[in-house]
Design a protein around this motif. Structure first.
Motif, PDB file in Angstrom:
ATOM      1  N   ILE A  85       0.802  -1.281   0.227  1.00  0.00           N
ATOM      2  CA  ILE A  85       0.017  -0.084   0.004  1.00  0.00           C
ATOM      3  C   ILE A  85       0.887   1.222   0.043  1.00  0.00           C
ATOM      4  N   SER A  86       2.248   1.240   0.251  1.00  0.00           N
ATOM      5  CA  SER A  86       3.043   2.155   0.459  1.00  0.00           C
ATOM      6  C   SER A  86       4.210   2.373  -0.370  1.00  0.00           C
ATOM      7  N   CYS A  87       4.877   3.447  -0.575  1.00  0.00           N
ATOM      8  CA  CYS A  87       6.180   3.554  -1.231  1.00  0.00           C
ATOM      9  C   CYS A  87       6.727   4.742  -0.785  1.00  0.00           C
ATOM     10  N   PRO A  88       8.069   5.110  -0.884  1.00  0.00           N
ATOM     11  CA  PRO A  88       8.680   6.323  -0.507  1.00  0.00           C
ATOM     12  C   PRO A  88       7.911   7.590  -1.220  1.00  0.00           C
ATOM     13  N   ILE A  89       7.826   7.190  -2.602  1.00  0.00           N
ATOM     14  CA  ILE A  89       7.090   8.435  -3.314  1.00  0.00           C
ATOM     15  C   ILE A  89       5.760   9.226  -2.570  1.00  0.00           C
ATOM     16  N   ILE A  90       5.103   8.301  -1.866  1.00  0.00           N
ATOM     17  CA  ILE A  90       3.905   9.004  -1.150  1.00  0.00           C
ATOM     18  C   ILE A  90       4.378  10.101  -0.138  1.00  0.00           C
ATOM     19  N   TYR A  91       5.827   9.598   0.329  1.00  0.00           N
ATOM     20  CA  TYR A  91       6.172  10.937   1.317  1.00  0.00           C
ATOM     21  C   TYR A  91       7.144  11.864   0.526  1.00  0.00           C
ATOM     22  N   LYS A  92       6.965  11.917  -0.886  1.00  0.00           N
ATOM     23  CA  LYS A  92       7.830  12.541  -1.563  1.00  0.00           C
ATOM     24  C   LYS A  92       9.101  12.654  -1.526  1.00  0.00           C
ATOM     25  N   HIS A  93       9.429  11.244  -1.387  1.00  0.00           N
ATOM     26  CA  HIS A  93      10.714  10.836  -1.409  1.00  0.00           C
ATOM     27  C   HIS A  93      11.148  10.022  -2.722  1.00  0.00           C
ATOM     28  N   GLN A  94      12.530   9.909  -3.264  1.00  0.00           N
ATOM     29  CA  GLN A  94      12.729   9.217  -4.467  1.00  0.00           C
ATOM     30  C   GLN A  94      12.995   7.756  -4.167  1.00  0.00           C
ATOM     31  N   ILE A  95      12.680   7.002  -5.077  1.00  0.00           N
ATOM     32  CA  ILE A  95      13.160   5.498  -5.012  1.00  0.00           C
ATOM     33  C   ILE A  95      14.340   5.439  -5.642  1.00  0.00           C
ATOM     34  N   ILE A  96      15.337   4.953  -5.250  1.00  0.00           N
ATOM     35  CA  ILE A  96      16.593   4.681  -5.786  1.00  0.00           C
ATOM     36  C   ILE A  96      16.745   3.391  -6.449  1.00  0.00           C
ATOM     37  N   LEU A  97      16.243   2.106  -5.712  1.00  0.00           N
ATOM     38  CA  LEU A  97      15.908   1.005  -5.950  1.00  0.00           C
ATOM     39  C   LEU A  97      15.123   0.308  -5.021  1.00  0.00           C
ATOM     40  N   CYS A  98      14.401  -1.031  -5.438  1.00  0.00           N
ATOM     41  CA  CYS A  98      13.687  -1.672  -4.637  1.00  0.00           C
ATOM     42  C   CYS A  98      13.785  -3.253  -4.983  1.00  0.00           C
ATOM     43  N   LEU A  99      13.350  -3.871  -3.763  1.00  0.00           N
ATOM     44  CA  LEU A  99      13.247  -5.526  -4.157  1.00  0.00           C
ATOM     45  C   LEU A  99      11.968  -5.876  -3.460  1.00  0.00           C
ATOM     46  N   ASN A 100      11.324  -6.843  -4.015  1.00  0.00           N
ATOM     47  CA  ASN A 100       9.888  -7.298  -3.551  1.00  0.00           C
ATOM     48  C   ASN A 100      10.638  -8.463  -2.671  1.00  0.00           C
ATOM     49  N   ILE A 101      10.124  -8.327  -1.396  1.00  0.00           N
ATOM     50  CA  ILE A 101      10.748  -9.498  -0.401  1.00  0.00           C
ATOM     51  C   ILE A 101       9.619 -10.162   0.187  1.00  0.00           C
ATOM     52  N   ASP A 102       8.467 -10.455  -0.566  1.00  0.00           N
ATOM     53  CA  ASP A 102       7.289 -10.960   0.127  1.00  0.00           C
ATOM     54  C   ASP A 102       7.674 -12.643   0.102  1.00  0.00           C
ATOM     55  N   GLU A 103       7.294 -12.992   1.511  1.00  0.00           N
ATOM     56  CA  GLU A 103       7.596 -14.226   2.011  1.00  0.00           C
ATOM     57  C   GLU A 103       6.675 -15.273   1.072  1.00  0.00           C
ATOM     58  N   GLU A 104       5.475 -14.881   0.723  1.00  0.00           N
ATOM     59  CA  GLU A 104       4.761 -15.871  -0.069  1.00  0.00           C
ATOM     60  C   GLU A 104       5.324 -16.137  -1.399  1.00  0.00           C
ATOM     61  N   LEU A 105       6.025 -15.287  -1.937  1.00  0.00           N
ATOM     62  CA  LEU A 105       6.753 -15.523  -3.180  1.00  0.00           C
ATOM     63  C   LEU A 105       8.092 -16.026  -3.032  1.00  0.00           C
ATOM     64  N   TYR A 106       8.731 -15.940  -2.027  1.00  0.00           N
ATOM     65  CA  TYR A 106      10.207 -16.299  -2.066  1.00  0.00           C
ATOM     66  C   TYR A 106      10.452 -17.105  -0.664  1.00  0.00           C
ATOM     67  N   SER A 107      10.800 -18.225  -0.541  1.00  0.00           N
ATOM     68  CA  SER A 107      10.884 -19.008   0.590  1.00  0.00           C
ATOM     69  C   SER A 107      12.375 -18.820   1.125  1.00  0.00           C
ATOM     70  N   ASN A 108      13.264 -18.252   0.325  1.00  0.00           N
ATOM     71  CA  ASN A 108      14.705 -18.176   0.901  1.00  0.00           C
ATOM     72  C   ASN A 108      14.957 -16.604   0.704  1.00  0.00           C
ATOM     73  N   LYS A 109      14.886 -15.707   1.443  1.00  0.00           N
ATOM     74  CA  LYS A 109      15.004 -14.359   1.402  1.00  0.00           C
ATOM     75  C   LYS A 109      16.426 -14.117   1.541  1.00  0.00           C
ATOM     76  N   SER A 110      17.338 -14.628   2.206  1.00  0.00           N
ATOM     77  CA  SER A 110      18.616 -14.735   2.289  1.00  0.00           C
ATOM     78  C   SER A 110      19.313 -14.606   0.780  1.00  0.00           C
ATOM     79  N   ALA A 111      18.939 -15.808   0.155  1.00  0.00           N
ATOM     80  CA  ALA A 111      19.399 -16.136  -1.037  1.00  0.00           C
ATOM     81  C   ALA A 111      18.872 -14.840  -2.074  1.00  0.00           C
TER      82      ALA A 111
END
Length: 140
Positions: A85-111
């Protein structure tokens, strides 16, 4: 616009924007951070290796679905997480890079995080860092 509709619009827009930045954050070839962005990462996180460590620690400790490297209105870099529901742009900040870390999609977040750093599009991240046009547009 009624609040319940405005919330749905913000959620969908934020979700779409997060994925746009996520896919632009990836490169099929190895790229390297350099220039102003590397200087600011070293300034903000003591070193590039420390930045990667902090990024990974925050990603692993978070129950959020996204992790961002972002720049605030004072041009300071910071790491943050959020639900879709949120991202830095909502707060008038600039996204430099991002990663989806949803545990439902990825079982090994470390890797996932380790592999992410092999495919970061640092050229795009540098463009995002140097681009103030979007922030200025939002600020009006």
């Amino acid at each position: 616009m009624p609040d319940n509709i405005a919330l749905k619009v913000k959620m969908n827009a934020s979700h779409a924007l997060n994925y746009e930045y996520f896919f632009k954050s990836l490169s099929p070839e190895k790229t390297f951070v350099k220039g102003k962005l590397l200087k600011e990462i070293n300034k903000s996180f003591s070193s590039f290796d420390n930045f990667k460590s902090e990024f990974k620690k925050l990603a692993l400790d978070s129950k959020s679905t996204w992790i961002f490297l972002a720049k605030n209105s004072q041009n300071e870099l910071y790491l943050t997480t959020s639900k879709e529901i949120s991202c830095p742009i909502i707060y008038k900040h600039q996204i430099i890079l991002c990663l989806n870390i949803d545990e439902e999609l990825y079982s090994n977040k470390s890797a996932l995080v380790d592999n992410f750093f092999n495919f970061v599009n640092w050229r795009q991240a540098s463009q995002n860092y140097n681009q103030n046009r979007l922030l200025n547009k939002i600020r009006g």
